[in-house]
Design a protein around this motif. Structure first.
Motif, PDB file in Angstrom:
ATOM      1  N   ILE A  72      -5.582 -14.513  -7.033  1.00  0.00           N
ATOM      2  CA  ILE A  72      -4.628 -13.424  -6.811  1.00  0.00           C
ATOM      3  C   ILE A  72      -5.097 -12.534  -5.673  1.00  0.00           C
ATOM      4  N   ALA A  73      -6.360 -12.122  -5.706  1.00  0.00           N
ATOM      5  CA  ALA A  73      -6.903 -11.250  -4.660  1.00  0.00           C
ATOM      6  C   ALA A  73      -6.814 -11.929  -3.295  1.00  0.00           C
ATOM      7  N   PHE A  74      -7.195 -13.199  -3.225  1.00  0.00           N
ATOM      8  CA  PHE A  74      -7.150 -13.928  -1.955  1.00  0.00           C
ATOM      9  C   PHE A  74      -5.728 -14.030  -1.436  1.00  0.00           C
ATOM     10  N   ASP A  75      -4.787 -14.410  -2.299  1.00  0.00           N
ATOM     11  CA  ASP A  75      -3.405 -14.595  -1.857  1.00  0.00           C
ATOM     12  C   ASP A  75      -2.768 -13.290  -1.393  1.00  0.00           C
ATOM     13  N   ILE A  76      -3.073 -12.195  -2.071  1.00  0.00           N
ATOM     14  CA  ILE A  76      -2.563 -10.897  -1.631  1.00  0.00           C
ATOM     15  C   ILE A  76      -3.156 -10.542  -0.274  1.00  0.00           C
ATOM     16  N   GLU A  77      -4.467 -10.635  -0.149  1.00  0.00           N
ATOM     17  CA  GLU A  77      -5.133 -10.304   1.114  1.00  0.00           C
ATOM     18  C   GLU A  77      -4.646 -11.203   2.250  1.00  0.00           C
ATOM     19  N   HIS A  78      -4.492 -12.471   1.956  1.00  0.00           N
ATOM     20  CA  HIS A  78      -4.020 -13.429   2.956  1.00  0.00           C
ATOM     21  C   HIS A  78      -2.635 -13.035   3.472  1.00  0.00           C
ATOM     22  N   ASN A  79      -1.730 -12.680   2.582  1.00  0.00           N
ATOM     23  CA  ASN A  79      -0.381 -12.306   2.982  1.00  0.00           C
ATOM     24  C   ASN A  79      -0.335 -10.982   3.725  1.00  0.00           C
ATOM     25  N   LEU A  80      -1.308 -10.121   3.491  1.00  0.00           N
ATOM     26  CA  LEU A  80      -1.347  -8.836   4.193  1.00  0.00           C
ATOM     27  C   LEU A  80      -1.961  -8.949   5.578  1.00  0.00           C
ATOM     28  N   THR A  81      -2.715 -10.025   5.830  1.00  0.00           N
ATOM     29  CA  THR A  81      -3.434 -10.134   7.103  1.00  0.00           C
ATOM     30  C   THR A  81      -3.014 -11.324   7.968  1.00  0.00           C
ATOM     31  N   ILE A  82      -2.231 -12.243   7.426  1.00  0.00           N
ATOM     32  CA  ILE A  82      -1.821 -13.415   8.212  1.00  0.00           C
ATOM     33  C   ILE A  82      -0.962 -12.976   9.394  1.00  0.00           C
ATOM     34  N   GLU A  83      -0.913 -13.768  10.417  1.00  0.00           N
ATOM     35  CA  GLU A  83      -0.126 -13.503  11.626  1.00  0.00           C
ATOM     36  C   GLU A  83      -0.551 -12.213  12.323  1.00  0.00           C
ATOM     37  N   GLY A  84      -1.826 -11.855  12.212  1.00  0.00           N
ATOM     38  CA  GLY A  84      -2.350 -10.685  12.907  1.00  0.00           C
ATOM     39  C   GLY A  84      -2.034  -9.355  12.259  1.00  0.00           C
ATOM     40  N   ARG A  85      -1.451  -9.377  11.051  1.00  0.00           N
ATOM     41  CA  ARG A  85      -1.148  -8.122  10.361  1.00  0.00           C
ATOM     42  C   ARG A  85      -2.440  -7.472   9.861  1.00  0.00           C
ATOM     43  N   SER A  86      -2.400  -6.175   9.720  1.00  0.00           N
ATOM     44  CA  SER A  86      -3.491  -5.446   9.080  1.00  0.00           C
ATOM     45  C   SER A  86      -2.890  -4.462   8.082  1.00  0.00           C
ATOM     46  N   ALA A  87      -1.995  -4.978   7.260  1.00  0.00           N
ATOM     47  CA  ALA A  87      -1.259  -4.147   6.314  1.00  0.00           C
ATOM     48  C   ALA A  87      -2.067  -3.913   5.041  1.00  0.00           C
ATOM     49  N   ILE A  88      -1.718  -2.859   4.365  1.00  0.00           N
ATOM     50  CA  ILE A  88      -2.245  -2.580   3.028  1.00  0.00           C
ATOM     51  C   ILE A  88      -1.076  -2.123   2.162  1.00  0.00           C
ATOM     52  N   VAL A  89      -1.199  -2.330   0.869  1.00  0.00           N
ATOM     53  CA  VAL A  89      -0.165  -1.858  -0.048  1.00  0.00           C
ATOM     54  C   VAL A  89      -0.213  -0.340  -0.065  1.00  0.00           C
ATOM     55  N   ASP A  90       0.935   0.285   0.132  1.00  0.00           N
ATOM     56  CA  ASP A  90       1.023   1.743   0.129  1.00  0.00           C
ATOM     57  C   ASP A  90       1.011   2.230  -1.311  1.00  0.00           C
ATOM     58  N   PRO A  91      -0.057   2.900  -1.738  1.00  0.00           N
ATOM     59  CA  PRO A  91      -0.153   3.309  -3.139  1.00  0.00           C
ATOM     60  C   PRO A  91       0.778   4.454  -3.521  1.00  0.00           C
ATOM     61  N   LEU A  92       1.339   5.155  -2.541  1.00  0.00           N
ATOM     62  CA  LEU A  92       2.153   6.335  -2.838  1.00  0.00           C
ATOM     63  C   LEU A  92       3.648   6.059  -2.893  1.00  0.00           C
ATOM     64  N   ARG A  93       4.088   4.974  -2.288  1.00  0.00           N
ATOM     65  CA  ARG A  93       5.527   4.680  -2.265  1.00  0.00           C
ATOM     66  C   ARG A  93       5.895   3.778  -3.431  1.00  0.00           C
ATOM     67  N   GLU A  94       7.111   3.973  -3.916  1.00  0.00           N
ATOM     68  CA  GLU A  94       7.626   3.206  -5.052  1.00  0.00           C
ATOM     69  C   GLU A  94       8.011   1.790  -4.626  1.00  0.00           C
TER      70      GLU A  94
END
Length: 142
Positions: free
Chosen positions: A50-72
């Protein structure tokens, strides 16, 4: 996880989605495993997968995204036509907004049925590209 028929209604399923979203925001992947398991482990330890797949989807294709903890998160509950040969009953789509990216992290719970019993489990994790909004081709525009 086995659930009751009453828990297959829209509100309880949305609650399961909200619970999953909160665990992901808290990076509680062991909690996700304990509650929902994960269909896409491919022989990997559950929490690591789960951790790998989440991290992979947030960083693939040059992304450096993180889940926004404050937004619904947006949580959508859908149902499959019954009966069906696949034993699929429902789907809970959880769209988690991202920081540093316009897309969303999509995590999906699937509800299955077998012999009058119902089960909910984490089916998949993916990146949802941002929707392209355009007025081109809009009907009825004056």
């Amino acid at each position: 996880m086995e659930i009751t028929y009453e828990q297959t209604y829209q509100e309880p399923l949305a609650h399961f989605g909200a619970e999953l979203v909160q665990m992901i925001k808290n990076r509680n992947y062991l909690g996700v495993c304990d509650c929902f398991g994960y269909a896409m482990t491919y022989g990997r330890p559950l929490a690591d997968a789960i951790a790998f797949d989440i991290e992979h989807n947030l960083t693939i294709e040059g992304r450096s995204a993180i889940v926004d903890p404050l937004r619904e998160a947006r949580i959508l509950v859908k149902y499959f036509k019954q009966p069906n040969d696949c034993k699929l009953f429902g789907l809970v789509e959880c769209f988690l907004p991202l920081d540093q990216d316009d897309g969303e992290l999509l995590v999906e719970l699937i509800v299955t049925t077998k012999e009058n019993k119902f089960y909910v489990g984490l089916e998949g994790v993916s990146y949802e590209h941002p929707k392209i909004s355009s007025s081109a081709g809009a009907l009825g525009a004056a």
